[in-house]
Structures are given as structure tokens and as C-alpha cells.
Design a protein around this motif. Structure first.
Motif, short mmCIF file in Angstrom:
data_model
loop_
_atom_site.label_atom_id
_atom_site.label_comp_id
_atom_site.label_asym_id
_atom_site.label_seq_id
_atom_site.Cartn_x
_atom_site.Cartn_y
_atom_site.Cartn_z
N GLU A 127 0.70 -1.22 0.05
CA GLU A 127 0.00 -0.01 -0.05
C GLU A 127 0.99 1.29 0.00
OE1 GLU A 127 -2.67 0.03 3.14
OE2 GLU A 127 -3.81 -1.87 2.42
N THR A 128 1.94 1.18 0.82
CA THR A 128 2.74 2.25 0.87
C THR A 128 3.52 2.56 -0.57
OG1 THR A 128 3.31 1.97 3.26
CG2 THR A 128 4.67 3.38 1.89
N ARG A 129 3.73 1.47 -1.09
CA ARG A 129 4.70 1.73 -2.51
C ARG A 129 3.53 2.28 -3.59
NH1 ARG A 129 6.54 -3.77 -1.41
NH2 ARG A 129 5.38 -4.43 -3.19
N LEU A 130 2.29 1.90 -3.51
CA LEU A 130 1.25 2.31 -4.29
C LEU A 130 0.94 3.68 -4.32
CD1 LEU A 130 -1.33 -0.81 -4.55
CD2 LEU A 130 0.39 -0.15 -6.43
N ALA A 131 1.01 3.96 -2.80
CA ALA A 131 0.70 5.64 -2.93
C ALA A 131 1.84 6.28 -3.17
CB ALA A 131 0.38 5.71 -1.33
N TRP A 132 2.87 5.92 -2.96
CA TRP A 132 4.11 6.70 -3.52
C TRP A 132 4.24 6.68 -4.93
CZ3 TRP A 132 7.78 9.98 -1.99
CH2 TRP A 132 7.88 10.12 -0.57
N TYR A 133 3.80 5.57 -5.71
CA TYR A 133 3.93 5.64 -7.00
C TYR A 133 2.85 6.31 -7.81
CZ TYR A 133 5.14 3.14 -11.39
OH TYR A 133 5.78 2.58 -12.61
N ALA A 134 1.64 6.33 -7.10
CA ALA A 134 0.38 7.41 -7.69
C ALA A 134 0.91 8.74 -7.65
CB ALA A 134 -0.79 7.20 -6.93
N GLY A 135 1.44 9.12 -6.30
CA GLY A 135 2.16 10.46 -5.91
C GLY A 135 3.03 10.87 -6.92
N LEU A 136 4.16 10.03 -7.32
CA LEU A 136 5.30 10.20 -8.23
C LEU A 136 4.94 10.30 -9.89
CD1 LEU A 136 7.79 8.12 -6.52
CD2 LEU A 136 8.05 10.57 -6.77
N MET A 137 3.76 9.56 -9.89
CA MET A 137 3.17 9.50 -11.41
C MET A 137 2.34 11.07 -11.76
SD MET A 137 1.27 6.05 -12.32
CE MET A 137 0.40 6.87 -13.59
N ALA A 138 1.97 11.57 -10.67
CA ALA A 138 1.34 12.97 -10.45
C ALA A 138 2.30 14.11 -10.79
CB ALA A 138 0.49 13.06 -9.46
N LEU A 139 3.42 13.89 -9.95
CA LEU A 139 4.68 14.83 -10.08
C LEU A 139 5.33 14.62 -11.42
CD1 LEU A 139 6.29 16.83 -8.82
CD2 LEU A 139 7.93 15.02 -8.01
N GLY A 140 5.34 13.38 -12.21
CA GLY A 140 5.97 13.33 -13.24
C GLY A 140 5.14 13.87 -14.37
N ALA A 141 3.92 13.98 -14.41
CA ALA A 141 2.85 14.74 -15.01
C ALA A 141 3.09 16.15 -15.20
CB ALA A 141 1.44 14.23 -15.00
N LEU A 142 3.06 16.53 -13.98
CA LEU A 142 3.33 18.16 -13.50
C LEU A 142 4.67 18.72 -14.12
CD1 LEU A 142 2.43 20.76 -12.29
CD2 LEU A 142 3.50 19.79 -10.29
N VAL A 143 5.71 17.75 -13.97
CA VAL A 143 7.10 18.15 -14.55
C VAL A 143 6.88 18.48 -16.06
CG1 VAL A 143 9.28 17.43 -14.65
CG2 VAL A 143 8.27 17.16 -12.55
N ALA A 144 6.41 17.32 -16.58
CA ALA A 144 6.13 17.28 -18.02
C ALA A 144 5.35 18.46 -18.46
CB ALA A 144 5.40 16.24 -18.48
N VAL A 145 4.33 18.83 -17.91
CA VAL A 145 3.56 20.24 -18.35
C VAL A 145 4.25 21.41 -18.09
CG1 VAL A 145 1.85 21.42 -17.62
CG2 VAL A 145 1.38 19.15 -17.83
N LEU A 146 4.93 21.29 -17.06
CA LEU A 146 5.90 22.58 -16.76
C LEU A 146 7.07 22.81 -17.82
CD1 LEU A 146 6.27 22.63 -12.70
CD2 LEU A 146 4.95 24.08 -14.32
N ALA A 147 7.51 21.58 -18.18
CA ALA A 147 8.75 21.71 -19.03
C ALA A 147 8.37 21.97 -20.63
CB ALA A 147 9.45 20.19 -19.48
N GLY A 148 6.87 21.69 -21.02
CA GLY A 148 6.20 22.18 -22.23
C GLY A 148 5.86 23.85 -22.16
N LEU A 149 5.57 24.09 -21.16
CA LEU A 149 5.17 25.65 -20.72
C LEU A 149 6.60 26.45 -21.04
CD1 LEU A 149 2.39 25.53 -17.92
CD2 LEU A 149 2.14 26.04 -20.43
N ALA A 150 7.50 25.89 -20.18
CA ALA A 150 8.78 26.79 -20.24
C ALA A 150 9.49 26.60 -21.75
CB ALA A 150 9.80 25.98 -19.29
N TYR A 151 9.12 25.51 -22.57
CA TYR A 151 9.58 25.64 -23.94
C TYR A 151 8.84 26.68 -24.66
CZ TYR A 151 11.03 23.87 -28.54
OH TYR A 151 11.78 23.78 -29.60
#
Length: 237
Positions: A127-151
Motif C-alpha cells: 500500500e505504501t509503495r502504491l501511494a508513492w507510485y501514484a504521487g510520483l506519477m502525478a509529479l511526473g505529469a506536472l513536471v512534463a507540463v511545466l517543461a512544455g510551458l517553459a519551452y
């Protein structure tokens, strides 16, 4: 119009999933079978042909399903809504989307929870690993969006400056790496083989996303404008 996007995403996903499934059925399964000998302490020897064939078919089928999911979700739905905002054009645009998909689904989560081979036990609970995985997926999506906006915001600057601006949001990924709880692992698999297994998994995912992007670029964009899908009443001259 949306149907065209979903169809192209599905076709590209099936093609990418087929390539990925073949990679797993050949390289991945052989690697995993070798690692399992460390878990059981002895070699299993050659199994029945049907068992090997069943495993290969299951691997290919699973790969196609993953490819279809990523193709429809990323190159069908996400591409339909985000196409104007994705940096680049043509194949470059597809590769940018594939990179964002890989970062979201695999890249960011694996910085904290890398793939583990058979025979390796993790200290953190499921359960702990799944929670961290979901949170990191959300962060990865946010980073991808911010990178696109910066470009996009640095459109009038030199290419090197634009690429540098895109890379800045990646620094956010260091935060969960520093804050994540310790997850010591235990097992009989040598560290060198664990590292080789992880890089094999990473390579397989990169092949999956790159193939989907390449096939989607080969299929091209719809030449039918959105307005053409509307049935306007005929007007007299």
C-alpha cells in the motif's frame, strides 16, 4: 474528429505494444527465468514447450494491451486536447509526448521505486509503495507540463536556452528522492544483475513509447478540419 485521434492512437498503441510484447517474450522472459534460479537456489532446466509458448503468448498479449492503453490515453485523448501546446512539430511533437508519457508512467516513479527482479523482497509495504507510485506519477505529469510551458514561453530565445528552460522543472524530481522513506531490499540476486534487469526494463519501456510515437507520426494527422465534421444547412447564394 476525436474519433480519428482515438483510432490513430489505438493503431499506434497496438503496433508499439506488439513490438514491446515481442521484446518481453524474447529478452525479458529469458532474463527473468535466469534470475529466478537465484530465488530458488537451483536451475529449473528446460520446461515443457507448451509452457514456454503460453508464457510468450501471454507476454505478447500483455504488451499489446499496455500499448493499446498508452496509445489511446496518450496519443488519442491527450494528443487531441493538448496537440497545440505540445512543443515541436511532426515526429518531434510525438517524441515530446512520448517522453512525457514515459516520465509520468515510469521515469518519475522509478526514481524512488525502481523495478525489482524476482527473488528481491522490499521493506516497504504494498500500500505504501502504491501511494508513492501514484504521487510520483502525478509529479511526473506536472513536471512534463511545466517543461512544455517553459519551452513555449521561451519561443523567441535560442534553442539552447529553450532546452535549458525545459530541463529546469526536472529539479522537482529531486524532492521526492530526498524525502522518500528508505526501502531496503533483500535477496540472493547479485547487485550487477539487479542493475542489468532494471536497465532492461527501462529499455523495454523506451522501445514501447518510441515505437508508438514513430507509428503515430507515420500515420500522420487528420486532414479533416474540425469544422468539416459539423453538418451545416445548405445556404442559397
Amino acid at each position: 474528429m476525436a474519433t480519428n485521434y482515438l483510432e490513430r492512437g489505438a493503431v499506434a498503441g497496438v503496433a508499439g505494444g506488439l513490438v514491446y510484447g515481442l521484446f518481453i517474450a524474447t529478452v525479458g522472459n529469458a532474463f527473468t527465468a535466469g534470475l529466478e534460479t537465484f530465488e530458488h537456489g537451483h536451475s529449473h532446466g528446460g520446461g515443457p514447450v507448451v509452457s514456454g509458448l503460453t508464457t510468450a503468448v501471454a507476454s505478447i498479449g500483455g504488451g499489446v494491451l499496455w500499448g493499446l492503453l498508452f496509445g489511446v490515453a496518450a496519443f488519442g485523448m491527450a494528443y487531441f486536447f493538448l496537440e497545440p501546446a505540445i512543443p515541436g512539430s511532426g515526429a518531434t511533437k510525438r517524441l515530446a509526448l512520448a517522453g512525457a508519457g514515459f516520465l509520468t508512467v515510469s521515469g518519475a516513479p522509478w526514481l524512488v521505486l525502481p523495478p525489482q527482479p524476482p527473488g528481491v523482497e522490499q521493506a516497504l509495504g504494498t500500500e505504501t509503495r502504491l501511494a508513492w507510485y501514484a504521487g510520483l506519477m502525478a509529479l511526473g505529469a506536472l513536471v512534463a507540463v511545466l517543461a512544455g510551458l517553459a519551452y513555449q514561453r521561451t519561443a523567441r530565445h535560442h534553442t539552447a536556452i529553450r532546452l535549458g528552460a525545459m530541463a529546469l522543472p526536472l529539479a522537482l524530481l529531486a524532492v521526492p528522492v530526498a524525502l522518500a522513506p528508505a526501502n531496503p531490499v533483500h535477496g540472493d540476486v547479485p547487485a550487477a544483475l539487479v542493475a542489468a534487469y532494471r536497465w532492461t526494463v527501462v529499455f523495454g519501456q523506451l522501445v514501447l513509447w518510441a515505437t508508438i510515437a514513430g507509428v503515430h507520426a507515420w500515420l500522420g494527422d487528420s486532414d479533416t478540419p474540425a469544422a468539416d465534421d459539423l453538418d451545416y444547412p445548405a445556404t442559397a447564394d
